[in-house]
Design a protein around this motif. Structure first.
Motif, PDB file in Angstrom:
ATOM      1  N   LEU A  19     -30.339 -65.409 -28.850  1.00  0.00           N
ATOM      2  CA  LEU A  19     -30.506 -66.413 -27.802  1.00  0.00           C
ATOM      3  C   LEU A  19     -30.537 -65.771 -26.412  1.00  0.00           C
ATOM      4  O   LEU A  19     -31.281 -66.211 -25.537  1.00  0.00           O
ATOM      5  N   ASP A  20     -29.741 -64.730 -26.222  1.00  0.00           N
ATOM      6  CA  ASP A  20     -29.702 -64.052 -24.924  1.00  0.00           C
ATOM      7  C   ASP A  20     -30.984 -63.281 -24.629  1.00  0.00           C
ATOM      8  O   ASP A  20     -31.319 -63.069 -23.465  1.00  0.00           O
ATOM      9  N   THR A  21     -31.692 -62.842 -25.665  1.00  0.00           N
ATOM     10  CA  THR A  21     -32.926 -62.086 -25.454  1.00  0.00           C
ATOM     11  C   THR A  21     -34.178 -62.945 -25.616  1.00  0.00           C
ATOM     12  O   THR A  21     -35.289 -62.420 -25.579  1.00  0.00           O
ATOM     13  N   ALA A  22     -34.018 -64.243 -25.778  1.00  0.00           N
ATOM     14  CA  ALA A  22     -35.152 -65.132 -26.056  1.00  0.00           C
ATOM     15  C   ALA A  22     -36.217 -65.077 -24.975  1.00  0.00           C
ATOM     16  O   ALA A  22     -37.406 -64.901 -25.269  1.00  0.00           O
ATOM     17  N   TYR A  28     -42.486 -60.871 -23.758  1.00  0.00           N
ATOM     18  CA  TYR A  28     -43.062 -59.689 -24.403  1.00  0.00           C
ATOM     19  C   TYR A  28     -44.140 -60.105 -25.403  1.00  0.00           C
ATOM     20  O   TYR A  28     -45.209 -59.477 -25.479  1.00  0.00           O
ATOM     21  N   LEU A  29     -43.897 -61.165 -26.165  1.00  0.00           N
ATOM     22  CA  LEU A  29     -44.875 -61.669 -27.133  1.00  0.00           C
ATOM     23  C   LEU A  29     -46.181 -62.051 -26.440  1.00  0.00           C
ATOM     24  O   LEU A  29     -47.263 -61.654 -26.880  1.00  0.00           O
ATOM     25  N   ARG A  70     -37.209 -69.539 -32.085  1.00  0.00           N
ATOM     26  CA  ARG A  70     -36.000 -69.965 -32.812  1.00  0.00           C
ATOM     27  C   ARG A  70     -36.210 -69.881 -34.318  1.00  0.00           C
ATOM     28  O   ARG A  70     -35.313 -69.446 -35.053  1.00  0.00           O
ATOM     29  N   ASN A  71     -37.391 -70.289 -34.778  1.00  0.00           N
ATOM     30  CA  ASN A  71     -37.676 -70.204 -36.217  1.00  0.00           C
ATOM     31  C   ASN A  71     -37.714 -68.764 -36.687  1.00  0.00           C
ATOM     32  O   ASN A  71     -37.187 -68.429 -37.751  1.00  0.00           O
ATOM     33  N   LEU A  72     -38.326 -67.892 -35.916  1.00  0.00           N
ATOM     34  CA  LEU A  72     -38.393 -66.482 -36.277  1.00  0.00           C
ATOM     35  C   LEU A  72     -37.006 -65.843 -36.267  1.00  0.00           C
ATOM     36  O   LEU A  72     -36.682 -65.043 -37.143  1.00  0.00           O
ATOM     37  N   ASP A 101     -31.268 -54.093 -32.910  1.00  0.00           N
ATOM     38  CA  ASP A 101     -31.913 -54.271 -34.217  1.00  0.00           C
ATOM     39  C   ASP A 101     -32.909 -55.428 -34.189  1.00  0.00           C
ATOM     40  O   ASP A 101     -34.025 -55.315 -34.694  1.00  0.00           O
ATOM     41  N   TRP A 102     -32.495 -56.558 -33.599  1.00  0.00           N
ATOM     42  CA  TRP A 102     -33.363 -57.721 -33.527  1.00  0.00           C
ATOM     43  C   TRP A 102     -34.600 -57.428 -32.684  1.00  0.00           C
ATOM     44  O   TRP A 102     -35.728 -57.740 -33.084  1.00  0.00           O
ATOM     45  N   SER A 103     -34.418 -56.795 -31.535  1.00  0.00           N
ATOM     46  CA  SER A 103     -35.552 -56.501 -30.654  1.00  0.00           C
ATOM     47  C   SER A 103     -36.558 -55.578 -31.333  1.00  0.00           C
ATOM     48  O   SER A 103     -37.770 -55.810 -31.254  1.00  0.00           O
ATOM     49  N   SER A 104     -36.082 -54.553 -32.000  1.00  0.00           N
ATOM     50  CA  SER A 104     -37.008 -53.622 -32.647  1.00  0.00           C
ATOM     51  C   SER A 104     -37.728 -54.274 -33.826  1.00  0.00           C
ATOM     52  O   SER A 104     -38.943 -54.077 -33.995  1.00  0.00           O
ATOM     53  N   THR A 105     -37.033 -55.077 -34.607  1.00  0.00           N
ATOM     54  CA  THR A 105     -37.675 -55.766 -35.724  1.00  0.00           C
ATOM     55  C   THR A 105     -38.690 -56.777 -35.213  1.00  0.00           C
ATOM     56  O   THR A 105     -39.798 -56.885 -35.742  1.00  0.00           O
ATOM     57  N   TYR A 106     -38.341 -57.504 -34.169  1.00  0.00           N
ATOM     58  CA  TYR A 106     -39.239 -58.496 -33.560  1.00  0.00           C
ATOM     59  C   TYR A 106     -40.530 -57.832 -33.097  1.00  0.00           C
ATOM     60  O   TYR A 106     -41.627 -58.317 -33.371  1.00  0.00           O
ATOM     61  N   LYS A 107     -40.401 -56.694 -32.441  1.00  0.00           N
ATOM     62  CA  LYS A 107     -41.583 -55.995 -31.935  1.00  0.00           C
ATOM     63  C   LYS A 107     -42.437 -55.432 -33.075  1.00  0.00           C
ATOM     64  O   LYS A 107     -43.665 -55.431 -32.994  1.00  0.00           O
TER      65      LYS A 107
END
Length: 167
Positions: A19-22, A28-29, A70-72, A101-107
């Motif tokens: 939520l803090d990096t949303a 970025y997306l 949020r879904n992702l 971890d979340w940021s790298s996986t998201y990217k």
């Protein structure tokens, strides 16, 4: 937010990090999708109205991509979430580790997602071309359908995330 378990449950820390990096990751997306589109679909750099609109777009609002994010994030917690904290020996706290971890996986996921033309088109429709009314609902539904197809998961409002059963 009502917490059902103990405060140091991994999923609560991970959710807080997500939520803090949303805002940062949603911007970025949009920027990544614009850059990817220009590189893949306009390698010669020929300017037309569409390309000019993409290049001149400044990402300031991300409200149309909040539900997708949020879904992702929920899919990530479903796939990688347990309630057991890991032992960290590198000096980081759990919040920092889960944010990283979340940021790298998201990217990484975005690179895979942008290879799909429907995803790229939906992101650009929701942000750069920002349609009003019915068209935006269709693009938002395409984003939901993309998650369902890509991860083979169905997201329900009250049931949560359920693995799709394919006959």
């Amino acid at each position: 937010m009502i917490q059902k378990y103990f405060p140091l449950d991994k999923n609560y820390i991970l959710e807080r990090a997500q939520l803090d990096t949303a805002q940062e990751l949603t911007i970025y997306l949009v920027d990544f999708a614009k850059k990817f589109y220009l590189e893949q679909y306009n390698p010669l750099g020929i300017e037309d109205d569409t390309i000019r609109a993409i290049k001149s777009h400044q990402t300031a609002y991300t409200d149309r991509l909040e539900e997708f994010y949020r879904n992702l994030a929920g899919v990530y917690r479903y796939k990688f979430g347990q309630n057991q904290l890991e032992l960290l020996f590198d000096g980081q706290d759990h919040y920092q580790k889960y944010t990283s971890d979340w940021s790298s996986t998201y990217k990484e996921w975005l690179v895979d997602f942008c290879l799909k033309p429907n995803f790229l088109k939906a992101v650009l429709e929701l942000t750069v071309f920002y349609p009003e009314g019915r068209k935006s609902e269709l693009a938002e539904n395409r984003m939901k359908a993309f998650i369902h197809q890509h991860f083979e998961l169905k997201i329900y409002k009250y049931k949560g995330i359920v693995k799709m059963r394919i006959a």
